[in-house]
Each structure stands twice: as structure tokens, then as C-alpha cells.
Design an enzyme around this catalytic site. Structure first.
Site, PDB file in Angstrom:
ATOM      1  N   ASP A 448      37.979  30.440  45.173  1.00 38.86           N
ATOM      2  CA  ASP A 448      37.420  31.783  44.991  1.00 38.86           C
ATOM      3  C   ASP A 448      37.087  32.397  46.347  1.00 38.86           C
ATOM      4  O   ASP A 448      37.031  31.704  47.381  1.00 38.86           O
ATOM      5  CB  ASP A 448      36.148  31.649  44.136  1.00 38.86           C
ATOM      6  CG  ASP A 448      35.802  32.910  43.371  1.00 38.86           C
ATOM      7  OD1 ASP A 448      36.341  33.982  43.697  1.00 38.86           O
ATOM      8  OD2 ASP A 448      34.979  32.811  42.442  1.00 38.86           O
ATOM      9  N   ASP A 516      37.677  39.187  36.228  1.00 43.14           N
ATOM     10  CA  ASP A 516      36.464  38.678  35.595  1.00 43.14           C
ATOM     11  C   ASP A 516      36.219  39.362  34.259  1.00 43.14           C
ATOM     12  O   ASP A 516      35.425  38.883  33.453  1.00 43.14           O
ATOM     13  CB  ASP A 516      35.246  38.924  36.505  1.00 43.14           C
ATOM     14  CG  ASP A 516      35.129  37.859  37.589  1.00 43.14           C
ATOM     15  OD1 ASP A 516      35.774  36.809  37.460  1.00 43.14           O
ATOM     16  OD2 ASP A 516      34.392  38.083  38.564  1.00 43.14           O
TER      17      ASP A 516
HETATM   18  C1  GLA Z   1      33.617  34.949  40.762  1.00 42.05           C
HETATM   19  C2  GLA Z   1      34.780  34.537  39.901  1.00 42.05           C
HETATM   20  C3  GLA Z   1      34.262  34.031  38.577  1.00 42.05           C
HETATM   21  C4  GLA Z   1      33.306  32.876  38.805  1.00 42.05           C
HETATM   22  C5  GLA Z   1      32.191  33.288  39.737  1.00 42.05           C
HETATM   23  C6  GLA Z   1      31.346  32.109  40.137  1.00 42.05           C
HETATM   24  O1  GLA Z   1      32.986  36.067  40.227  1.00 42.05           O
HETATM   25  O2  GLA Z   1      35.678  35.581  39.716  1.00 42.05           O
HETATM   26  O3  GLA Z   1      35.323  33.634  37.742  1.00 42.05           O
HETATM   27  O4  GLA Z   1      34.028  31.808  39.356  1.00 42.05           O
HETATM   28  O5  GLA Z   1      32.695  33.894  40.921  1.00 42.05           O
HETATM   29  O6  GLA Z   1      30.325  32.448  40.989  1.00 42.05           O
END
Ligand code: GLA
Length: 692
Positions: A448, A516
Site C-alpha cells: 500500500d 476503497d
Molecule cells: C488503504 C487501503 C485499504 C486498507 C487501508 C489500511 O486505505 O486502500 O484497503 O489497506 O489503507 O490502512
């Protein structure tokens, strides 16, 4: 790749030809990008010697394939440098062509300054995609400042009008496909954020305004790069268009040291007939054939714990979720954020990559063993380029983040960006990631990257602005090393959802966390935009709870599954709270997905629409999968039949669920009766198999 004479080149792909020619002043023009031409036909092209209605300084720029800053270039330029004495104009002299297999390189040098410029074209036997890059070499004793070094300037043929298709968006609303008339002047699309970005994806398409989903010629271009980038589509007053595309952004410039070579990332360009869907399908084939490391592998049905447990992670809660996920048929369990250091919320611990001893008193092994014991692979979330200031890492190395003297270190989500341009930071990241993979049976990593750059400085570094490029190279280098040493491990790219999806990262990762936003109805547009360039097998799509935690919108379980089934289906809901009825329906839907998975992930994609009914069809060999839905019914009107595409009109197809045999000609001309339920929204998946 034959060439017509010493100053004209034909770049042939299976169905197209791109023609380049030098004029008397060694300027390289793009004369043709369309259907195949032979040498004789190419020699007959208008262009170089055609009479111009306007003086040279008014309409030349949008015809140049290599487009350096020079006298009379008043439009955008793809190559801009500043020599040590302040000179910014380039006067390039052609030095020769070099052919090596499927690559053609055209060499140039400045007439006075010791700078070499090479523009390289690469073709493939099985795709109409042309890959291009530019290579600069400083042969002198002084540094040369690089202001802009695009990978390619693509020259379009003259059209009556120009329509631009682009993918713009924001967090939770990535890949929004929009089509607008291309204005005169320069249209700039890009990212200044350090990553590819949610706001635009490095792809655009142009047509004459008349192309449809299944008809018309479309030109599209993309960039294989995950840092900052820009694309300028220039429409000149005399109605010519070129698109220049490359890494970097204004106003960042950096020095090319004496003796140094700079190679740009690749830009890929494609000209297709058959409308937007044919263009998208050609990109999918290219991504599978020439970008992905494991193109033939179907992606597992994964379970991700983020929406279920958030930061409230423990060995027990993860095991419980894993058991439920395994019972549904999930094949990979991914533990998300919150497993390490003091990371019990987003305020602390990022950077301290050892399991939290309160949450995992015996380390990760018991959980991983449990997951493996359930027959699933184990995946884990990491965010190696980031640090919370409240972390042991930051306390030990406050100079490892991007920062400027006399400026604050601006935070979002309480985090700062680690300087991956630095060798010691890359080494540190590689060391702990390598250890994590080596010491545990980790099968999958979700990498990420949750904030853009600010105060992107590197005090003390000689060429500070280089970090914009070197960060991405550092990220690539760590990924490349990990993949080489751990060939079994698969990697998901994520940057707050789909903020780092591009052809560059897909050469190093196996799938994308698309957004997300897991709301099925919002996902329809997000996924349609994503599918303009990227194939279904890399499009991560979770089924989560209803109402959706982000949008608060309720949606039936079937619709949530069906929309996710048009990509790499995954589950991300809080299964501890799902009813027995939902769990058992979900199990059936996962099983149904596995029946269509190869067709969806590896097949040809066709977007479908008929009135209130929409869908996506996938064809692979004798198999067809149709996923279709209706969000709102028109009262009093029956659902229209949904015409299918890519079927053999003379063949018959059996509905695998009902056994009913249908004729290809009828399905294509009249459509498929979806048998949707009356209640809105309604959805279905139908499997057809050609039987003769
Ligand atoms: C980001 C990612 C999510 C999750 C969060 C965790 O927002 O896109 O899928 O992994 O971080 O903090």
C-alpha cells in the site's frame, strides 16, 4: 519492420503502420498511424512536402514525432533541456537508424552540444501496441538540466474532429471514464503527487467523435510509470493533434551528469478499429502478453480483513474470519493493517515492521499455520514507503523522510513519506520485507501507499529533484528484488485503493486494489473505467457488507457478488456478522464464480447494454459468461433482451444452468432473456457453451 528509404521508416504491427520521416532539417515527423501501408504507399503519403496553408511556425508542432524545444516551437514540446550556458533550443542532427529484432532506434545528436537523443520503437508479432521510449546521453563535461523528457510524442492523422476519453477521479471514485471534445490548445493530464494518482490514470483515447462501443477507429496511449507523469494532448489551430507523454512534472527539473544516460519509461500506443471495446480488449491482450509476469494464472478468491476488523486486529479475530472465509470457498486470506508495532490505529507504529506482541504474542506463525491448515494461502498488508512520526523508525531516522529546511513536515493520516531515492532506505525496506517473506509462509503481499508527497526535498543531495524519478525506481527495485528471491509470492498494488495502477507497476505486481469504495453500484463505473486498459484478472473486487460502510447504500448480496464477479472476485465483509442464509448464498456464489473465473479473467470482455439492463460478457474458447443487472425497472415495461457479442452466428449455445439451447444468431441479433427478478436491483450470471 521494413523501411522505405534512408529517411522514412515504417513501424508495422499486425494491423497498423506508423510512418516516420525526416524532413530536410532532420525533424522527425509522424506521417501515418492507421491501417497497414506498404513502402510504396508510404512513399506516396502527403505530409513532408505537402503545401502548407500556414507558415511553418503556426502549425508544425502537432506533426512532430520527436518534438524537442527549438526555434518556432510555440506549442508543447516533448523534450526540453537547459545546457550549462543557459541555451534551451535543441538543434538535432540525425546520426543513424539501428534495427535490432523488433526494435528500431533513431539516433540524433545536437549540432553543437554533446547530447545524444535516441527514440526507440518496439513492436510485437501479436499486438498492434507500439512501445516507445527515449534515451538521452550527456557526452559532455557539464551537467545538462532535463526539464522534460517524454517517452513519446504520438502524432494522430487529421480527423474532422477530436474527442478525448480520459480516466479521472478521486479517492473512492477512481477511473471515471469521461469523453469530451478536445479543445484547441494544450490539454494537460497528469500527476504531481509522487504516485500515479487517483485523479488521472496514464491512459487516454482519441477518436473523431463518432466511435461507439463497437464501431469506429480509436487511438489510445498509456505510460508504464508509477511516479509523477504528464500527458499533453495538443490540438493546433490547423486541426492537427499530437499527444506527448512522459514521466516527471512541471516545474521539476534535474541534472543529467556528464557521461550519464537517462532512459525514459515506455509509452505504449495503439490504433484499433471496432470501437472502444475493441481498443480495451487489445490493451488487455497486450497486458497479458507483454506486461504481467503470470498472465495465465487465474487470481485466487481472496478474503481481506480490512473492512471487518479495521485496526482491531488480533490472532483470534483473524483466525475466526479465516475459518468463515475458508467455508465460503476463499483461497487466500489477507490480513490487512494493524498487525505490527504500535499500530493500533493510524497514529503510531507505521515503520516498525515486527508483529505487535500484545496482538500476536507468539508471532505470526500460529495465524499463518491456521490459515494454511484451512487450505488457504496467507497474505499480508504492508506500507513500506511510509512512516508515522510516532514510531521507532522515525525516532531513529528523522532524516529518512522527504523534507525541506525551514518548512513543516506536512502530514496526512499522521504519516510522512520515506525517501526511497536513498540507498539506505531501499536496503532497509528490502531487508525487513525479505525477512518477513523468508521467515513466514507468506504467499501474498498487499503493498500500500497512502499519501502523496509534500515538501519533497532531500537536503544535502546533489540533485534533489531527481528524487521524483528515483523514488519510483527505488520502489521498483525493491519489488524486483523481492520477486526474484521469492518467485512464489504474488503482489497486489494499492495506494488508498486505485492510486497506483499503471503498466509500470503491473510489470511487477499481479493485481490491483481497484478502489476503497466497495459499493457495488459505484463500482460499476469505477470498474468500467478500469477495464478500458486493465484486464479483469488484475481488477480486485471485494464483496462487503450492506449497507456499505462508506456510502451507507444497501444492495442485495447477489448484486454485490455479481458486480465483483466481473473482476477478480474477493470477499471483504465482516463474515462474523453475516447471517447463515447469506453465508450459504455466498458460498454458492463463490462456487459459481469459480465456474466462470477463467472465462472472466482470461477472456475477451464485451460491455453490454440494452435500455435499463446492463452487463459484461466474457468469451473464451467455447465458453461465454454474461454478468448482467438492472438497477431500476421501468414500471409496466418488460426487461429488454440483452444482445450478445462475439458469438458465432452459425453456432448453437447451451445455457449451462438450464440446458436450454440457443442460436448464436438469435442471441446476437435479438438478445438473451435474462429472467431477472422483478425487485430492483436485480442481477444474474449466465454461462453459455458453444456446442457446435
Ligand atoms: C488503504 C487501503 C485499504 C486498507 C487501508 C489500511 O486505505 O486502500 O484497503 O489497506 O489503507 O490502512
Amino acid at each position: 519492420m521494413p523501411h522505405a528509404d534512408d529517411r522514412t521508416w515504417l513501424i508495422d504491427t499486425p494491423n497498423t503502420t506508423y510512418v516516420l520521416a525526416l524532413d530536410d532539417d532532420d525533424r522527425l515527423h509522424g506521417l501515418h498511424w492507421g491501417r497497414r501501408l506498404n513502402r510504396e504507399q508510404a512513399a506516396d503519403l502527403p505530409g513532408l512536402h505537402a503545401p502548407r496553408a500556414r507558415p511553418v511556425f503556426d502549425g508544425l508542432d502537432a506533426r512532430l514525432d520527436l518534438n524537442p524545444a527549438a526555434a518556432f516551437r510555440y506549442g508543447q514540446t516533448g523534450l526540453q533541456v537547459r545546457f550549462a550556458d543557459g541555451t534551451t533550443e535543441l538543434e538535432l542532427r540525425f546520426t543513424g537508424a539501428h534495427r535490432d529484432g523488433d526494435e528500431l532506434a533513431l539516433g540524433f545528436e545536437d549540432r553543437h552540444y554533446p547530447l545524444d537523443v535516441r527514440t526507440v520503437y518496439r513492436t510485437f508479432p501479436d499486438t498492434d501496441v507500439i512501445e516507445r521510449r527515449v534515451v538521452l546521453r550527456n557526452r559532455g563535461d557539464d551537467p545538462v538540466e532535463i526539464v522534460r523528457a517524454d517517452s513519446a510524442t504520438w502524432v494522430l492523422p487529421r480527423l474532422d474532429d477530436y474527442r478525448l476519453s480520459q480516466l479521472h477521479g478521486s479517492w473512492g471514485a477512481e477511473f471515471q471514464l469521461t469523453r469530451t471534445r478536445l479543445p484547441y490548445g494544450e490539454t494537460l493530464i497528469g500527476s504531481r503527487r509522487g504516485i500515479t494518482g487517483h485523479q488521472s490514470n496514464p491512459w487516454l483515447a482519441l477518436d473523431d467523435g463518432t466511435a461507439g462501443e463497437y464501431s469506429g477507429r480509436v487511438w489510445s496511449v498509456a505510460l508504464a510509470w508509477s511516479g509523477t507523469w504528464r500527458m499533453t494532448a495538443e490540438r493546433s489551430t490547423d486541426d492537427r493533434v499530437s499527444v506527448s507523454i512522459g514521466f516527471g512534472h512541471d516545474p521539476v527539473a534535474f541534472a543529467l551528469a556528464p557521461g550519464e544516460t537517462l532512459e525514459t519509461p515506455a509509452s505504449a500506443g495503439l490504433c484499433t478499429d471496432g470501437g472502444f471495446s475493441a481498443g480495451a480488449a487489445a490493451w488487455h491482450d497486450y497486458v497479458r502478453g507483454h506486461v504481467l509476469a503470470h498472465p495465465g494464472e487465474v487470481r485466487p478468491v481472496l478474503y481481506n480483513s480490512w473492512e471487518a476488523t479495521g485496526f482491531d486486529v488480533s490472532a483470534g479475530s483473524q483466525m475466526k474470519l479465516a475459518e468463515r472465509a475458508a467455508a465460503l470457498g476463499c483461497e487466500l486470506f489477507v490480513m490487512d493493517d494493524g498487525w505490527f508495532g504500535a499500530r493500533v490505529d493510524d497514529r503510531a507504529g507505521l515503520g516498525d515492521w515486527t508483529p505487535n506482541p500484545d496482538r500476536f504474542p507468539d508471532g505470526l506463525a500460529p495465524l499463518i499455520d491456521h490459515v494454511h491448515g484451512l487450505g488457504m494461502g496467507f497474505g499480508i498488508w504492508v506500507e513500506p514507503e511510509m512512516v508515522n512520526p510516532d514510531s521507532d523508525l522515525y525516532r531513529a531516522h528523522p532524516d529518512w523522510v522527504y523534507h525541506r529546511p525551514h518548512r513543516r513536515r506536512s502530514e496526512t493520516r499522521q504519516q510522512l513519506v520515506l525517501n526511497f531515492a536513498r540507498d539506505d532506505v531501499r536496503e532497509w525496506a528490502h531487508e525487513w520485507l525479505d525477512r518477513l517473506l523468508r521467515d513466514h509462509g507468506v504467499d501474498f503481499v498487499k503493498w500500500d501507499m497512502n499519501r502523496p508527497f509534500t515538501e519533497a526535498g532531500w537536503p544535502g543531495a546533489e540533485h534533489g529533484d531527481r528524487l521524483w524519478i528515483e523514488h519510483t525506481r527505488g520502489y521498483y527495485a525493491v519489488l524486483d528484488r523481492l520477486r526474484a528471491d521469492h518467485p512464489r509470492v504474488r503482489i497486489e498494488t494499492c495506494a488508498s485503493g486505485g492510486g497506483r495502477a499503471d503498466l509500470g507497476v503491473l510489470a511487477r505486481t499481479d493485481q490491483v486494489w481497484t478502489s476503497d469504495n466497495t459499493d457495488a453500484i459505484d463500482r460499476i463505473a469505477i470498474q468500467e473505467g478500469f477495464a478500458q486498459l486493465y484486464p479483469a484478472q488484475v481488477m480486485g473486487a471485494w464483496v462487503t457488507d450492506s449497507p456499505n460502510p462508506f456510502t451507507r447504500r444497501a444492495a442485495p448480496l447477489d448484486l454485490r457478488f455479481h458486480i465483483a464477479m466481473t473482476g477478480a472476485l474477493a470477499v471483504g465483509g465482516d463474515l462474523r456478522r453475516w447471517t447463515e442464509r447469506d453465508l450459504s448464498r455466498a458460498e454458492a456464489l463463490v462456487a459459481e464464480y469459480k465456474r466462470v473465473r477463467e472465462t472472466v479473467q482470461l477472456g475477451r470482455r464485451y460491455p453490454l447494454r440494452a435500455g435499463t439492463v446492463q452487463g459484461v460478457q466474457f468469451n473464451r474458447g467455447a465458453d461465454t459468461a454474461v454478468v448482467a443487472w438492472r438497477l431500476e425497472r421501468r414500471f409496466g415495461y418488460p426487461d429488454p433482451l440483452l444482445p450478445l457479442h462475439g458469438l458465432d452466428h452459425g453456432a448453437r449455445y447451451r445455457d449451462e444452468a438450464t440446458g436450454r439451447v440457443r442460436h448464436g444468431a438469435v442471441l446476437a441479433e435479438h438478445g438473451l432473456d435474462l429472467g431477472l427478478s422483478e425487485a430492483d436491483p436485480a442481477s444474474t450470471v449466465i454461462r453459455l457453451r458453444r456446442i457446435d
